[in-house]
Design a protein around this motif. Structure first.
Motif, PDB file in Angstrom:
ATOM      1  N   GLU A 234       0.821  -1.202   0.000  1.00 60.10           N
ATOM      2  CA  GLU A 234       0.000   0.000   0.000  1.00 60.10           C
ATOM      3  C   GLU A 234       0.859   1.257   0.000  1.00 60.10           C
ATOM      4  OE1 GLU A 234      -2.871   2.730  -0.215  1.00 60.10           O
ATOM      5  OE2 GLU A 234      -3.042   0.584  -0.620  1.00 60.10           O
ATOM      6  N   LEU A 235       1.914   1.260   0.807  1.00 57.37           N
ATOM      7  CA  LEU A 235       2.793   2.433   0.820  1.00 57.37           C
ATOM      8  C   LEU A 235       3.508   2.600  -0.519  1.00 57.37           C
ATOM      9  CD1 LEU A 235       4.432   2.590   4.361  1.00 57.37           C
ATOM     10  CD2 LEU A 235       3.110   4.382   3.222  1.00 57.37           C
ATOM     11  N   THR A 236       3.896   1.502  -1.125  1.00 56.55           N
ATOM     12  CA  THR A 236       4.537   1.599  -2.440  1.00 56.55           C
ATOM     13  C   THR A 236       3.608   2.259  -3.440  1.00 56.55           C
ATOM     14  OG1 THR A 236       5.982  -0.310  -2.063  1.00 56.55           O
ATOM     15  CG2 THR A 236       5.508   0.271  -4.360  1.00 56.55           C
ATOM     16  N   ARG A 237       2.349   1.864  -3.450  1.00 59.74           N
ATOM     17  CA  ARG A 237       1.392   2.489  -4.361  1.00 59.74           C
ATOM     18  C   ARG A 237       1.219   3.975  -4.047  1.00 59.74           C
ATOM     19  NH1 ARG A 237      -1.222  -2.600  -3.525  1.00 59.74           N
ATOM     20  NH2 ARG A 237      -2.527  -1.708  -1.866  1.00 59.74           N
ATOM     21  N   GLN A 238       1.130   4.303  -2.766  1.00 56.64           N
ATOM     22  CA  GLN A 238       0.948   5.709  -2.391  1.00 56.64           C
ATOM     23  C   GLN A 238       2.157   6.547  -2.780  1.00 56.64           C
ATOM     24  OE1 GLN A 238      -0.691   6.636   1.551  1.00 56.64           O
ATOM     25  NE2 GLN A 238      -1.186   4.475   1.780  1.00 56.64           N
ATOM     26  N   VAL A 239       3.351   6.041  -2.493  1.00 58.12           N
ATOM     27  CA  VAL A 239       4.571   6.786  -2.835  1.00 58.12           C
ATOM     28  C   VAL A 239       4.660   6.968  -4.349  1.00 58.12           C
ATOM     29  CG1 VAL A 239       7.099   6.681  -2.855  1.00 58.12           C
ATOM     30  CG2 VAL A 239       5.847   6.122  -0.763  1.00 58.12           C
ATOM     31  N   ALA A 240       4.340   5.931  -5.114  1.00 60.86           N
ATOM     32  CA  ALA A 240       4.393   6.037  -6.574  1.00 60.86           C
ATOM     33  C   ALA A 240       3.418   7.092  -7.085  1.00 60.86           C
ATOM     34  CB  ALA A 240       4.091   4.679  -7.203  1.00 60.86           C
ATOM     35  N   ARG A 241       2.198   7.075  -6.571  1.00 55.75           N
ATOM     36  CA  ARG A 241       1.209   8.063  -7.023  1.00 55.75           C
ATOM     37  C   ARG A 241       1.636   9.478  -6.681  1.00 55.75           C
ATOM     38  NH1 ARG A 241      -2.772   3.848  -5.716  1.00 55.75           N
ATOM     39  NH2 ARG A 241      -2.790   4.527  -3.549  1.00 55.75           N
ATOM     40  N   ARG A 242       2.167   9.661  -5.474  1.00 51.04           N
ATOM     41  CA  ARG A 242       2.598  11.012  -5.085  1.00 51.04           C
ATOM     42  C   ARG A 242       3.823  11.450  -5.879  1.00 51.04           C
ATOM     43  NH1 ARG A 242       1.382  12.592   1.172  1.00 51.04           N
ATOM     44  NH2 ARG A 242      -0.513  11.358   1.426  1.00 51.04           N
TER      45      ARG A 242
END
Length: 316
Positions: A13-21
């Motif tokens: 989940e954090l990987t997805r969030q960091v990628a989107r940001r």
């Protein structure tokens, strides 16, 4: 000048969030580290690619020791289609990912053989090579599309690596030199001292990777050679890449001059304006910069990095 955030996959989940940001901030790419302390590399690359539309996703970096060449080739084929050309393979000899398990890094010859075989298997795949000295830089010049230089912010050492790669280059087409620094953006000037304290072990980790093999061509003050080599011999890979108070942070506790040297060379810390100026100074010698974050604050840090992107993207 391209900018790429560097991330260790703490969770999907954090990987997805960091990628989107990172994409929203205007960054060119997101590098994902290969470490036994975190989630699986290629799964994390899948998450980052799926969560974004334009962001380039890189392995930063993997190695030919802990994964068979066929695994790297299969991943490259998969991401070539799923990522629509947004995947770059970063490869090195192996450091914490191999040493944690008592394995040895690939030799320079083994690395070259792996890169050659990979290019034969997936000829369209873009490849960057992690290099801190002339021998691996020579290999990159022959077999890859660029290097991720381990020299920190030292312009003399970076220029030497760029020149070595140019001399070794045998293929036509572009060849990129990427810098790599640890980055912490302060919200206000009073926060910088605390960020330096937290970033110290990360700067030491970066210096050990760059200096432990040889000091030749790396522009390190000769008076520091002996103590650096002595302390690196006691480096604890169980704490590699981790921020804050830990055994790596204390390696040079009795030598604040060395701590300051390593922080100033391998990290960029300060307000957004101060970080912008420090990064812009590298524009004449690099094509891009990997910005390795304080991972526990990655979401906030990526948002702060957004203030830097527009100005630095046009730097040359």
């Amino acid at each position: 000048m391209k900018l790429c955030a560097n991330w260790l996959p703490i969770s999907s989940e954090l990987t997805r969030q960091v990628a989107r940001r990172a994409e929203r901030a205007g960054l060119w790419g997101l590098g994902i580290g290969d470490s036994p302390h975190y989630a699986e590399l290629y799964s994390a690359c899948t998450e980052a690619l799926a969560a974004t539309e334009r962001l380039t996703v890189l392995t930063s970096v993997t190695n030919p020791v802990t994964r068979h060449l066929s695994v790297h080739a299969s991943a490259a084929r998969t991401f070539r289609h799923a990522g629509e050309g947004r995947f770059v393979l970063g490869m090195g000899r192996g450091d914490s990912a191999v040493r944690t398990f008592g394995l040895a890094p690939a030799t320079v010859a083994q690395l070259e053989a792996a890169l050659t075989a990979l290019r034969d298997a997936v000829p369209e795949q873009r490849v960057l090579v992690a290099a801190s000295g002339p021998r691996v830089t020579d290999v990159a010049g022959r077999c890859a599309d660029g290097i991720i230089a381990g020299a920190g912010r030292d312009v003399v050492a970076l220029t030497g690596l760029r020149d070595a790669a140019s001399r070794a280059r045998v293929h036509s087409g572009p060849f990129e030199v990427w810098g790599s620094v640890r980055l912490a953006v302060a919200r206000h000037p009073g926060e910088a001292a605390e960020l330096r304290r937290r970033m110290l072990p990360r700067a030491i980790s970066a210096s050990r990777f760059n200096f432990s093999g040889t000091f030749a061509g790396k522009n390190v003050p000769p008076a520091m050679h002996g103590i650096l080599a002595e302390r690196y011999a006691g480096y604890d890979f169980a704490w590699h890449g981790r921020s804050g108070a830990n055994p790596v942070a204390g390696l040079f506790a009795d030598r604040p001059d060395i701590e300051d040297y390593l922080l100033d060379r391998f990290a960029v810390i300060g307000t957004a304006d101060e970080c912008r100026d420090q990064l812009a100074a590298l524009a004449p010698v690099v094509d891009g910069i990997f910005l390795s974050l304080l991972f526990e604050d990655a979401l906030d840090q990526v948002d702060l990095i957004a203030e830097l992107v527009e100005d630095l993207a046009g730097a040359a």
